[in-house]
Design a protein around this motif. Sequence first.
Motif, short mmCIF file in Angstrom:
data_model
loop_
_atom_site.label_atom_id
_atom_site.label_comp_id
_atom_site.label_asym_id
_atom_site.label_seq_id
_atom_site.Cartn_x
_atom_site.Cartn_y
_atom_site.Cartn_z
N VAL A 29 -7.11 67.28 -65.91
CA VAL A 29 -6.16 66.29 -65.38
C VAL A 29 -6.53 64.89 -65.82
O VAL A 29 -7.93 64.37 -65.30
CB VAL A 29 -5.98 66.54 -63.92
N PRO A 30 -5.92 64.08 -66.71
CA PRO A 30 -6.54 62.72 -67.03
C PRO A 30 -6.57 62.04 -65.57
O PRO A 30 -5.88 62.01 -64.81
CB PRO A 30 -5.26 62.10 -67.80
N VAL A 37 -3.42 58.11 -72.81
CA VAL A 37 -4.43 58.21 -73.67
C VAL A 37 -4.39 59.51 -74.24
O VAL A 37 -4.43 60.47 -73.45
CB VAL A 37 -5.69 57.87 -73.10
N THR A 38 -4.45 59.77 -75.68
CA THR A 38 -4.58 60.96 -76.22
C THR A 38 -5.91 61.02 -76.95
O THR A 38 -6.68 60.09 -77.28
CB THR A 38 -3.59 61.18 -77.12
N VAL A 39 -6.17 62.51 -76.99
CA VAL A 39 -7.45 62.72 -78.01
C VAL A 39 -7.38 62.09 -79.26
O VAL A 39 -8.19 61.64 -79.79
CB VAL A 39 -7.76 64.29 -78.05
N LEU A 41 -5.86 59.22 -80.18
CA LEU A 41 -6.07 57.85 -79.73
C LEU A 41 -7.99 57.92 -79.89
O LEU A 41 -8.41 56.83 -80.27
CB LEU A 41 -5.48 57.40 -78.85
N ILE A 42 -8.34 58.57 -79.01
CA ILE A 42 -9.74 58.48 -78.57
C ILE A 42 -10.56 58.58 -79.88
O ILE A 42 -11.49 57.82 -80.20
CB ILE A 42 -10.21 59.66 -77.65
N HIS A 43 -10.05 59.47 -80.85
CA HIS A 43 -10.77 59.82 -82.18
C HIS A 43 -10.68 58.56 -82.82
O HIS A 43 -11.67 58.09 -83.67
CB HIS A 43 -10.12 60.83 -82.81
N GLU A 44 -9.57 57.94 -82.86
CA GLU A 44 -9.26 56.78 -83.76
C GLU A 44 -10.10 55.59 -83.23
O GLU A 44 -10.78 54.99 -84.03
CB GLU A 44 -7.87 56.34 -83.67
N VAL A 45 -10.35 55.55 -81.89
CA VAL A 45 -11.22 54.55 -81.37
C VAL A 45 -12.50 54.77 -81.69
O VAL A 45 -13.37 53.81 -82.05
CB VAL A 45 -10.99 54.29 -79.93
N VAL A 46 -13.05 56.05 -81.68
CA VAL A 46 -14.60 56.45 -81.88
C VAL A 46 -14.76 56.15 -83.33
O VAL A 46 -15.74 55.48 -83.80
CB VAL A 46 -14.71 57.73 -81.45
N VAL A 47 -14.10 56.62 -84.37
CA VAL A 47 -14.05 56.35 -85.70
C VAL A 47 -14.29 54.73 -86.04
O VAL A 47 -15.37 54.23 -86.83
CB VAL A 47 -13.03 56.96 -86.54
N ALA A 83 -13.75 63.84 -72.33
CA ALA A 83 -14.43 64.18 -71.19
C ALA A 83 -14.15 62.92 -69.87
O ALA A 83 -13.82 63.25 -68.85
CB ALA A 83 -15.71 64.60 -71.20
N ALA A 84 -14.61 61.83 -70.45
CA ALA A 84 -14.84 60.70 -69.69
C ALA A 84 -13.15 60.31 -69.36
O ALA A 84 -13.03 59.79 -68.03
CB ALA A 84 -15.25 59.53 -70.44
N LEU A 85 -12.25 60.10 -70.15
CA LEU A 85 -10.78 59.59 -69.81
C LEU A 85 -9.93 60.80 -69.52
O LEU A 85 -9.29 60.74 -68.49
CB LEU A 85 -10.49 59.04 -71.15
N LEU A 86 -10.19 61.81 -69.94
CA LEU A 86 -8.96 62.98 -69.63
C LEU A 86 -9.59 64.15 -69.04
O LEU A 86 -8.81 65.08 -68.99
CB LEU A 86 -8.44 63.53 -71.07
N ARG A 87 -10.92 63.95 -68.57
CA ARG A 87 -11.41 65.19 -67.76
C ARG A 87 -11.21 66.31 -68.62
O ARG A 87 -10.84 67.58 -68.15
CB ARG A 87 -10.79 65.34 -66.51
N SER A 88 -11.53 66.34 -69.86
CA SER A 88 -11.18 67.64 -70.91
C SER A 88 -12.13 68.62 -70.68
O SER A 88 -11.72 69.75 -71.00
CB SER A 88 -11.00 66.98 -72.42
N GLY A 89 -13.23 68.30 -70.26
CA GLY A 89 -14.52 69.44 -70.23
C GLY A 89 -15.00 69.72 -71.58
O GLY A 89 -15.84 70.66 -71.68
N ARG A 90 -14.62 68.86 -72.49
CA ARG A 90 -14.99 69.01 -73.84
C ARG A 90 -16.77 68.66 -74.32
O ARG A 90 -17.02 68.93 -75.21
CB ARG A 90 -14.21 68.28 -74.84
#
Length: 152
Positions: A29-30, A37-39, A41-47, A83-90
């Motif tokens: 649950v985000p 925010v999507t995964v 977008l997160i990947h784009e920001v990280v890269v 995990a920090a934003l979306l609580r993905s558990g990843r």
Amino acid sequence: MKSPATAYDSAGAPAPRAYGLPMTEGVGVPHPDADDVTVELIHEVVVEFYQRARLDDLLGPVFDQYVQDWDFHLGRMTDFWAAALLRSGRYSGRPVERHRGIEELSGAHFRRWVELFETTTRDLCTPRQADAFIIRARRMREGMTKVLRLDD
């Protein structure tokens, strides 16, 4: 359902850990401020952030010394932010311990990290999305500098 082992603040939210990082609960649950925010977008920001960080005079040399496999690192950081934003558990890891082994780290490194991260998110995200990233980045900086006893 609230975990009996978790401390809660007066508003019913999980209380921050002793070193200032909020506990992750509600896997899948985000956080309300990150619901758009999507995964991807997160990947784009990280890269983009790490492309910039590698060119940075202060941060670049540290990353060059300690990151050998950039594909692995970028994937791991995508999982961390998911995990920090979306609580993905990843993500499961020990970021404090990973940073504890970097002798040259100072508060200046974490200040620059947040500055560069803020600029990156403001360039790539909507204001609301950027704020969700930035709030957590600032908390991470505060927690890391405190627990690692770095000048801030």
